[in-house]
Design a protein around this motif. Structure first.
Motif, PDB file in Angstrom:
ATOM      1  N   PHE A   1      37.014  40.842  38.065  1.00 16.75           N
ATOM      2  CA  PHE A   1      36.993  39.623  38.688  1.00 16.75           C
ATOM      3  C   PHE A   1      38.339  39.335  38.982  1.00 16.75           C
ATOM      4  O   PHE A   1      38.836  38.770  40.069  1.00 16.75           O
ATOM      5  CB  PHE A   1      36.755  38.406  37.516  1.00 16.75           C
ATOM      6  CG  PHE A   1      35.403  38.358  37.116  1.00 16.75           C
ATOM      7  CD1 PHE A   1      34.162  37.901  37.856  1.00 16.75           C
ATOM      8  CD2 PHE A   1      34.850  39.219  36.235  1.00 16.75           C
ATOM      9  CE1 PHE A   1      32.723  37.697  37.682  1.00 16.75           C
ATOM     10  CE2 PHE A   1      33.263  39.330  35.726  1.00 16.75           C
ATOM     11  CZ  PHE A   1      32.662  38.805  36.559  1.00 16.75           C
ATOM     12  N   GLU A   2      39.475  39.758  38.199  1.00 18.79           N
ATOM     13  CA  GLU A   2      40.746  39.798  38.573  1.00 18.79           C
ATOM     14  C   GLU A   2      41.290  40.410  39.592  1.00 18.79           C
ATOM     15  O   GLU A   2      41.797  39.850  40.486  1.00 18.79           O
ATOM     16  CB  GLU A   2      41.525  40.242  37.158  1.00 18.79           C
ATOM     17  CG  GLU A   2      43.061  40.355  37.389  1.00 18.79           C
ATOM     18  CD  GLU A   2      43.643  41.100  36.220  1.00 18.79           C
ATOM     19  OE1 GLU A   2      44.470  40.655  35.418  1.00 18.79           O
ATOM     20  OE2 GLU A   2      43.455  42.257  36.271  1.00 18.79           O
ATOM     21  N   LEU A   3      40.815  41.677  39.937  1.00 16.72           N
ATOM     22  CA  LEU A   3      41.062  42.369  41.040  1.00 16.72           C
ATOM     23  C   LEU A   3      40.557  41.887  42.304  1.00 16.72           C
ATOM     24  O   LEU A   3      41.233  41.714  43.447  1.00 16.72           O
ATOM     25  CB  LEU A   3      40.650  43.858  40.878  1.00 16.72           C
ATOM     26  CG  LEU A   3      41.249  44.949  41.955  1.00 16.72           C
ATOM     27  CD1 LEU A   3      42.574  45.221  41.658  1.00 16.72           C
ATOM     28  CD2 LEU A   3      40.254  46.106  41.974  1.00 16.72           C
ATOM     29  N   MET A   4      39.312  41.131  42.271  1.00 16.24           N
ATOM     30  CA  MET A   4      38.968  40.502  43.416  1.00 16.24           C
ATOM     31  C   MET A   4      39.780  39.542  43.830  1.00 16.24           C
ATOM     32  O   MET A   4      39.831  39.248  44.932  1.00 16.24           O
ATOM     33  CB  MET A   4      37.320  40.098  42.849  1.00 16.24           C
ATOM     34  CG  MET A   4      36.548  39.308  44.004  1.00 16.24           C
ATOM     35  SD  MET A   4      34.924  38.594  43.408  1.00 16.24           S
ATOM     36  CE  MET A   4      35.458  37.336  42.333  1.00 16.24           C
ATOM     37  N   LYS A   5      39.973  38.434  42.731  1.00 16.18           N
ATOM     38  CA  LYS A   5      40.949  37.413  43.241  1.00 16.18           C
ATOM     39  C   LYS A   5      42.157  37.627  43.625  1.00 16.18           C
ATOM     40  O   LYS A   5      42.528  37.116  44.499  1.00 16.18           O
ATOM     41  CB  LYS A   5      40.822  36.419  41.943  1.00 16.18           C
ATOM     42  CG  LYS A   5      41.394  35.127  42.021  1.00 16.18           C
ATOM     43  CD  LYS A   5      42.762  35.072  41.538  1.00 16.18           C
ATOM     44  CE  LYS A   5      43.402  33.806  41.688  1.00 16.18           C
ATOM     45  NZ  LYS A   5      44.650  33.406  40.927  1.00 16.18           N
ATOM     46  N   LEU A   6      42.907  38.790  42.889  1.00 13.86           N
ATOM     47  CA  LEU A   6      44.045  39.102  43.418  1.00 13.86           C
ATOM     48  C   LEU A   6      44.150  39.634  44.905  1.00 13.86           C
ATOM     49  O   LEU A   6      44.967  39.107  45.702  1.00 13.86           O
ATOM     50  CB  LEU A   6      44.800  40.173  42.538  1.00 13.86           C
ATOM     51  CG  LEU A   6      45.337  39.744  41.209  1.00 13.86           C
ATOM     52  CD1 LEU A   6      45.837  40.832  40.233  1.00 13.86           C
ATOM     53  CD2 LEU A   6      46.815  38.975  41.531  1.00 13.86           C
ATOM     54  N   ARG A   7      43.033  40.426  45.144  1.00 18.21           N
ATOM     55  CA  ARG A   7      43.229  40.763  46.558  1.00 18.21           C
ATOM     56  C   ARG A   7      42.324  40.025  47.436  1.00 18.21           C
ATOM     57  O   ARG A   7      42.988  39.907  48.549  1.00 18.21           O
ATOM     58  CB  ARG A   7      42.270  42.332  46.433  1.00 18.21           C
ATOM     59  CG  ARG A   7      43.287  43.133  45.570  1.00 18.21           C
ATOM     60  CD  ARG A   7      42.616  44.526  45.579  1.00 18.21           C
ATOM     61  NE  ARG A   7      43.321  45.573  45.057  1.00 18.21           N
ATOM     62  CZ  ARG A   7      43.337  46.854  44.886  1.00 18.21           C
ATOM     63  NH1 ARG A   7      42.098  47.514  45.369  1.00 18.21           N
ATOM     64  NH2 ARG A   7      44.137  47.701  44.184  1.00 18.21           N
TER      65      ARG A   7
ATOM     66  N   VAL B   1      42.214  33.331  36.619  1.00 18.53           N
ATOM     67  CA  VAL B   1      42.608  31.854  36.700  1.00 18.53           C
ATOM     68  C   VAL B   1      42.453  31.567  38.264  1.00 18.53           C
ATOM     69  O   VAL B   1      42.875  32.601  39.115  1.00 18.53           O
ATOM     70  CB  VAL B   1      43.901  31.223  36.198  1.00 18.53           C
ATOM     71  CG1 VAL B   1      43.879  31.563  34.582  1.00 18.53           C
ATOM     72  CG2 VAL B   1      45.031  32.151  36.899  1.00 18.53           C
ATOM     73  N   ASP B   2      41.637  30.640  38.664  1.00 18.84           N
ATOM     74  CA  ASP B   2      41.627  30.244  40.261  1.00 18.84           C
ATOM     75  C   ASP B   2      41.312  29.037  40.372  1.00 18.84           C
ATOM     76  O   ASP B   2      40.419  28.106  40.210  1.00 18.84           O
ATOM     77  CB  ASP B   2      40.448  31.171  40.749  1.00 18.84           C
ATOM     78  CG  ASP B   2      40.226  31.134  42.250  1.00 18.84           C
ATOM     79  OD1 ASP B   2      41.107  30.327  42.836  1.00 18.84           O
ATOM     80  OD2 ASP B   2      39.003  31.615  42.731  1.00 18.84           O
ATOM     81  N   ARG B   3      42.532  28.105  40.831  1.00 17.67           N
ATOM     82  CA  ARG B   3      42.283  27.331  41.575  1.00 17.67           C
ATOM     83  C   ARG B   3      43.641  26.692  42.431  1.00 17.67           C
ATOM     84  O   ARG B   3      44.747  27.398  41.962  1.00 17.67           O
ATOM     85  CB  ARG B   3      42.319  25.988  40.353  1.00 17.67           C
ATOM     86  CG  ARG B   3      41.821  24.673  40.766  1.00 17.67           C
ATOM     87  CD  ARG B   3      41.806  23.339  39.745  1.00 17.67           C
ATOM     88  NE  ARG B   3      40.636  22.499  40.167  1.00 17.67           N
ATOM     89  CZ  ARG B   3      40.421  21.316  39.484  1.00 17.67           C
ATOM     90  NH1 ARG B   3      40.965  21.217  38.325  1.00 17.67           N
ATOM     91  NH2 ARG B   3      39.520  20.513  40.217  1.00 17.67           N
ATOM     92  N   ILE B   4      43.232  26.013  43.385  1.00 22.36           N
ATOM     93  CA  ILE B   4      44.307  25.808  44.096  1.00 22.36           C
ATOM     94  C   ILE B   4      45.122  24.616  44.000  1.00 22.36           C
ATOM     95  O   ILE B   4      44.580  23.668  44.167  1.00 22.36           O
ATOM     96  CB  ILE B   4      44.038  26.027  45.653  1.00 22.36           C
ATOM     97  CG1 ILE B   4      43.425  27.333  46.137  1.00 22.36           C
ATOM     98  CG2 ILE B   4      45.425  25.638  46.726  1.00 22.36           C
ATOM     99  CD1 ILE B   4      42.772  27.314  47.783  1.00 22.36           C
TER     100      ILE B   4
END
Length: 495
Positions: A287-293, A225-228
């Motif tokens: 995708f998850e690893l990219m977003k987390l890091r 998930v990705d939204r600020i």
């Protein structure tokens, strides 16, 4: 001024998007645990967009602790507004996806009955990292957690996330109903796999047959998930009131960007979220690893170092040239080489988009908010990257400064000598460790590194990690964040 409600919805200005479906025809197909701002600004928006074509997927929103969200939204019939701005454009809409609001501690047995309703096919979670009753360094269930101990003795009135999930699944099994899918939407590595392991481990404390049924029958899709979505302020409420001509007790103010990547592993019927912009894939992990890091790791770094520099928001931190350059260098030079191949995905463009999103002046995302619960976030957001770089024999100077920034933050006072209010499940322990040794890097760093639930046993024993961290912390304590960041940007290391 009148409140948002079904009776006043017709008064919303015509240019603003409103629910285009009959809310009285919407059934509850999803129960969401953790009804905070992020869920209402992300998953609920995707769901709202599909209800016109498929009204089976309304959301019962569950607050696991505080009644604040229920008390704010129930007089509004569950309606609320979402305003998305990048500083140049502004989009507004009204969300009607909530079919009800529940506060779990008020009627935990009633919540379990709701989970056992045949129409419910998905239970989703945004309970933050600390809500999973696990050791963030290892992913192992904390059987000493008070809520877990309580629920293992009395699952008819659960008070933990895992207890609610397992209690609902047990009741469905007793009634001969198929299980619901469990959809984790928090920033955990392999969040579906991690949640599955925790749910099964907890179920084994109660009933091995139940645990085996869960392991065999229940699906736990992973997500990214990705939204600020910053915390709502009174200024946000005032601005929404002026725009809508109605009072919204808890509006959402966010950015236009939104991304949701979901593992297509539900074992049955699921919402067609792909029709409202989500992406279903076979493997979420890259995708998850990219977003987390990249996103979350950079966000935490900006929060700690920016706070130490006196920046109240992320946008203010990004207005500091040296700090913005430091974060860009860290994402490009340190994080990106640890990421797996993403099948043609443009990581450089993603990094550039992140920098623009962090600079968004419309988002008043407070550094103190992002800095909360650092003991739970640091292992996933920063320490995993460090471990990968050490395994490859690569330097970690910038990442060590991010860790040192957290250490300086939890030490108790800022660079002006003012107290720092620490919000963290381990706050008492961290503050006691810092107070015992004082603000001396050679004592403070080893004391905090002794917390194995954060750092494990490997990193504190590796001088390739401990020396750069202690060096960075010493610079922060002696010279302050601004000078330290300027040096590492100039020299690429702290000598």
């Amino acid at each position: 001024m009148d409140r948002f409600s079904p009776a006043t919805l017709h008064r919303v200005p015509a240019a603003i998007r409103r629910p285009d479906y009959d809310r009285t025809m919407v059934a509850t197909g999803i129960v969401h645990l953790g009804l905070g701002a992020f869920h209402r600004g992300h998953q609920a928006v995707y769901t709202d967009a599909l209800l016109k074509d498929d009204p089976r997927w309304g959301i019962l929103g569950v607050s696991l602790r505080s009644p604040d969200t229920r008390d704010a939204l129930q007089p509004q019939g569950g309606l609320y507004s979402v305003s998305a701005s990048d500083g140049a454009t502004l989009q507004r809409r009204v969300i009607g996806a909530l079919t009800g609001l529940v506060v779990a501690p008020e009627d935990p047995a009633g919540l379990l009955r709701r989970l056992a309703e045949p129409s419910v096919r998905v239970v989703s979670t945004t309970v933050t990292e600390k809500g999973y009753s696990h050791d963030p360094a290892t992913g192992v269930l904390r059987t000493d957690d008070p809520d877990i101990r309580h629920d293992s003795l009395d699952l008819t009135h659960p008070c933990s996330t895992l207890g609610v999930i397992v209690g609902g699944l047990r009741l469905r099994r007793q009634q001969g109903l198929p299980p619901f899918a469990v959809l984790a939407c928090d920033n955990l590595p392999a969040n579906g796999h991690t949640l599955r392991g925790l749910v099964v481990a907890f179920a084994e404390l109660l009933d091995r047959d139940l645990a085996k049924w869960i392991a065999d029958e229940v699906r736990f899709p992973s997500t990214m998930v990705d939204r600020i979505v910053p915390a709502t302020t009174d200024a946000d409420r005032d601005e929404v009131r002026a725009a809508f001509g109605l009072e919204d007790a808890w509006p959402i103010v966010t950015e236009p960007f939104s991304q949701w990547v979901i593992e297509d592993n539900f074992g049955g019927d699921r919402p067609d979220w792909d029709g409202s912009g989500a992406q279903f894939v076979r493997d979420v992990a890259p995708f998850e690893l990219m977003k987390l890091r990249l996103l979350n790791g950079a966000h935490s770094t900006l929060a700690y170092l920016g706070y130490l520099m006196g920046c109240q928001t992320v946008a203010e931190a990004m207005a500091e040239p040296a700090l913005a350059q430091f974060v860009a260098d860290m994402m490009r030079e340190d994080v990106t080489p640890t990421l797996p191949a993403l099948g043609g995905f443009d990581v450089a463009a993603y990094r550039a988009a992140l920098m623009a999103r962090f600079r968004n002046p419309a988002l008043k995302h407070r550094t103190s908010q992002i800095a909360m619960d650092g003991s739970q976030k640091l292992p996933q957001r920063v320490l995993g990257t460090i471990r990968d770089r050490l395994a490859l024999g690569l330097p970690i100077a910038r990442l060590a400064l991010a860790v040192a920034g957290w250490m300086r933050y939890v030490s108790g006072t800022d660079e002006q000598g003012q107290p720092i209010e620490l919000h963290d499940p381990l706050a008492a322990r961290l503050r006691a460790l810092a107070n015992d040794v004082g603000p001396v890097a050679g004592r403070l760093a080893p004391a905090l590194l002794s917390v194995t639930s954060i750092f494990g046993s490997d990193l504190p024993a590796d001088r390739r990690f401990t020396i750069p961290v202690e060096t960075a912390l010493d610079r922060l304590l002696r010279h302050g964040a601004r000078t330290t960041i300027e040096q590492i940007v100039r020299d690429g290391a702290l000598i």
